[in-house]
Design an enzyme around this catalytic site. Structure first.
Site, PDB file in Angstrom:
ATOM      1  N   TYR A  35      -0.348   5.849   7.895  1.00  0.00           N
ATOM      2  CA  TYR A  35      -0.785   4.304   7.979  1.00  0.00           C
ATOM      3  C   TYR A  35       0.145   3.685   7.026  1.00  0.00           C
ATOM      4  O   TYR A  35       0.405   4.557   6.071  1.00  0.00           O
ATOM      5  CB  TYR A  35      -2.380   4.264   7.806  1.00  0.00           C
ATOM      6  CG  TYR A  35      -2.845   3.909   6.222  1.00  0.00           C
ATOM      7  CD1 TYR A  35      -2.731   5.555   6.395  1.00  0.00           C
ATOM      8  CD2 TYR A  35      -3.037   3.306   5.847  1.00  0.00           C
ATOM      9  CE1 TYR A  35      -3.363   5.542   4.680  1.00  0.00           C
ATOM     10  CE2 TYR A  35      -4.013   3.431   4.504  1.00  0.00           C
ATOM     11  CZ  TYR A  35      -3.584   4.286   4.243  1.00  0.00           C
ATOM     12  OH  TYR A  35      -4.147   4.944   3.085  1.00  0.00           O
ATOM     13  N   LYS A 150       1.488   9.158   3.862  1.00  0.00           N
ATOM     14  CA  LYS A 150       0.149   8.624   3.479  1.00  0.00           C
ATOM     15  C   LYS A 150      -0.506   8.667   5.068  1.00  0.00           C
ATOM     16  O   LYS A 150      -0.938   7.776   5.777  1.00  0.00           O
ATOM     17  CB  LYS A 150       0.498   6.566   3.704  1.00  0.00           C
ATOM     18  CG  LYS A 150      -0.130   5.767   3.815  1.00  0.00           C
ATOM     19  CD  LYS A 150       0.774   4.373   2.670  1.00  0.00           C
ATOM     20  CE  LYS A 150      -0.748   2.875   2.504  1.00  0.00           C
ATOM     21  NZ  LYS A 150      -1.803   3.436   1.171  1.00  0.00           N
ATOM     22  N   GLU A 182      -2.926  10.250  -9.821  1.00  0.00           N
ATOM     23  CA  GLU A 182      -2.738   9.041  -9.273  1.00  0.00           C
ATOM     24  C   GLU A 182      -4.641   8.360  -9.405  1.00  0.00           C
ATOM     25  O   GLU A 182      -5.131   9.237  -9.888  1.00  0.00           O
ATOM     26  CB  GLU A 182      -2.546   8.559  -8.149  1.00  0.00           C
ATOM     27  CG  GLU A 182      -2.812   9.238  -6.997  1.00  0.00           C
ATOM     28  CD  GLU A 182      -2.123   9.080  -5.588  1.00  0.00           C
ATOM     29  OE1 GLU A 182      -0.890   8.088  -5.554  1.00  0.00           O
ATOM     30  OE2 GLU A 182      -1.884   9.736  -4.684  1.00  0.00           O
ATOM     31  N   LEU A 206       1.584   9.844  -4.134  1.00  0.00           N
ATOM     32  CA  LEU A 206       1.350   8.115  -3.130  1.00  0.00           C
ATOM     33  C   LEU A 206       3.006   7.968  -3.804  1.00  0.00           C
ATOM     34  O   LEU A 206       2.446   7.145  -4.863  1.00  0.00           O
ATOM     35  CB  LEU A 206       0.506   7.827  -2.490  1.00  0.00           C
ATOM     36  CG  LEU A 206       1.561   6.932  -1.315  1.00  0.00           C
ATOM     37  CD1 LEU A 206       1.770   7.482  -0.031  1.00  0.00           C
ATOM     38  CD2 LEU A 206       0.610   5.544  -1.152  1.00  0.00           C
TER      39      LEU A 206
HETATM   40  N1  PLP Z   1      -2.167   6.389  -3.909  1.00  0.00           N
HETATM   41  C1  PLP Z   1      -2.853   5.550  -2.832  1.00  0.00           C
HETATM   42  C2  PLP Z   1      -3.425   7.331  -2.885  1.00  0.00           C
HETATM   43  C3  PLP Z   1      -2.794   5.039  -2.578  1.00  0.00           C
HETATM   44  O1  PLP Z   1      -3.821   4.862  -1.145  1.00  0.00           O
HETATM   45  C4  PLP Z   1      -1.879   3.863  -2.423  1.00  0.00           C
HETATM   46  C5  PLP Z   1      -2.168   2.553  -2.085  1.00  0.00           C
HETATM   47  O2  PLP Z   1      -3.553   2.209  -0.863  1.00  0.00           O
HETATM   48  C6  PLP Z   1      -1.394   3.637  -4.186  1.00  0.00           C
HETATM   49  C7  PLP Z   1      -1.433   4.598  -4.442  1.00  0.00           C
HETATM   50  C8  PLP Z   1      -0.380   2.171  -4.446  1.00  0.00           C
HETATM   51  O3  PLP Z   1       0.375   2.489  -3.048  1.00  0.00           O
HETATM   52  P1  PLP Z   1       0.782   1.178  -2.892  1.00  0.00           P
HETATM   53  O4  PLP Z   1       1.278   0.579  -4.478  1.00  0.00           O
HETATM   54  O5  PLP Z   1       2.199   0.874  -1.983  1.00  0.00           O
HETATM   55  O6  PLP Z   1       0.286   0.168  -2.290  1.00  0.00           O
END
Ligand code: PLP
Length: 295
Positions: A35, A150, A182, A206
């Site tokens: 997603y 993701k 993270e 991610l």
């Molecule tokens: N890390 C994880 C596990 C996430 O699910 C998300 C966003 O949903 C992020 C980091 C942040 O990513 P982004 O800045 O692309 O929203």
């Protein structure tokens, strides 16, 4: 009466209550899908192409063949319009699963079409959190070893996030092998000696779109970035901390478990980065000025 929200499923725009997915969908059986979430600032998407690149990479990572990329921008824009979100801050959620097939672990034949589901929803700004900072907890990172994908398989994230909610915290930082990776749905940045530390791009995090943008902004602001994880034991030496994400944007963290970060208030490096980020989002896309300094 409030009109129901319109969503997109496979080839159709339809009211959400009329959107049905087969129980044989591999997304339902195996969480076999990926997603994206994109933020729209009053009708303008932020980093749409970067989200598409990550979606491509996630799909390739789980070997789902999907060839409808050319249609996605128009579908997302139309959902923003039809749901009357054009003058709002909104999110668009895109999900692609491997499709509907009899339940067996092996992939279905190539004629099974992936399921495409897209919806748009209001995504309000966390203004008070961005101004005052938040408290977070930390837990072991119990996720799989392909966190760069993701994936919709988010059970570890939801279980851990629920603990944060029950503890009255805003997020939960994840620790693997003694180092911060993270958070459950955001990336982490920590400031030490005036430099921003963040976990390197790898299978353990991610590759956040906001994280990448913040790294670029730091370079423009002459703030050093070191892509190296911070040890959980070194939390006392951290001057500032913030989380980044499409929904969270840039939220200062002022307490991790029982440790107060800095003087317990959002620090100057975080403020500088927030300001630069709000300029390219709220100001340049939406034409609105957001201030976070309440002093
Ligand atoms: N890390 C994880 C596990 C996430 O699910 C998300 C966003 O949903 C992020 C980091 C942040 O990513 P982004 O800045 O692309 O929203």
């Amino acid at each position: 009466m409030k009109s129901s929200s319109k969503v997109y499923l496979n080839q159709q725009f339809l009211p959400k209550e009329k959107a049905f997915i087969s129980p044989e969908d591999r997304g339902f059986y195996f969480a076999d899908g990926v997603y994206e979430v994109i933020k729209y600032y009053k009708g303008y998407p932020f980093c749409f192409d970067a989200h598409m690149t990550r979606l491509r990479n996630s799909l390739a990572g789980v070997r789902i063949s999907f060839n409808r990329f050319d249609e996605l921008a128009d579908i997302c824009d139309r959902l923003i319009e039809e749901n009357r979100l054009i003058s709002e801050y909104a999110g668009v959620y895109i999900q692609v699963t491997r499709g509907v097939a009899a339940r067996t672990h092996s992939f279905p034949s190539n004629d099974v079409t992936p399921t495409l589901y897209i919806r748009a929803f209001p995504m309000p700004t966390f203004l008070s959190e961005m101004r005052n900072g938040v408290r977070v907890i930390s837990r072991d990172d119990i996720r799989w070893l392909r966190c760069n994908i993701k994936s919709i398989a988010l059970l570890p994230n939801t279980l851990i996030f629920q603990e944060a909610m029950e503890a009255g915290a805003f997020e939960c930082l994840l620790i693997r092998d003694g180092k911060f990776t993270e958070a459950t749905h955001s990336n982490i940045m920590m400031v030490r000696n005036g430099m921003v530390f963040t976990h390197p791009d790898s299978n353990l995090i991610l590759p956040g779109i906001t994280r990448t943008k913040v790294i670029k902004l730091c370079s423009a602001l002459s703030v050093g970035v070191i892509e190296k994880p911070v040890k959980a034991d070194d939390i006392n030496s951290i001057e500032e901390c913030f989380i980044t994400g499409t929904g969270s944007e840039i939220i200062p963290v002022v307490m991790v478990d029982n440790t107060v970060i800095g003087n317990g208030k959002p620090g100057p490096v975080t403020r500088m980065i927030q300001k630069a980020f709000f300029k390219i989002t709220y100001e340049e896309l939406a034409g609105e000025k957001i201030t976070v300094n309440n002093d």
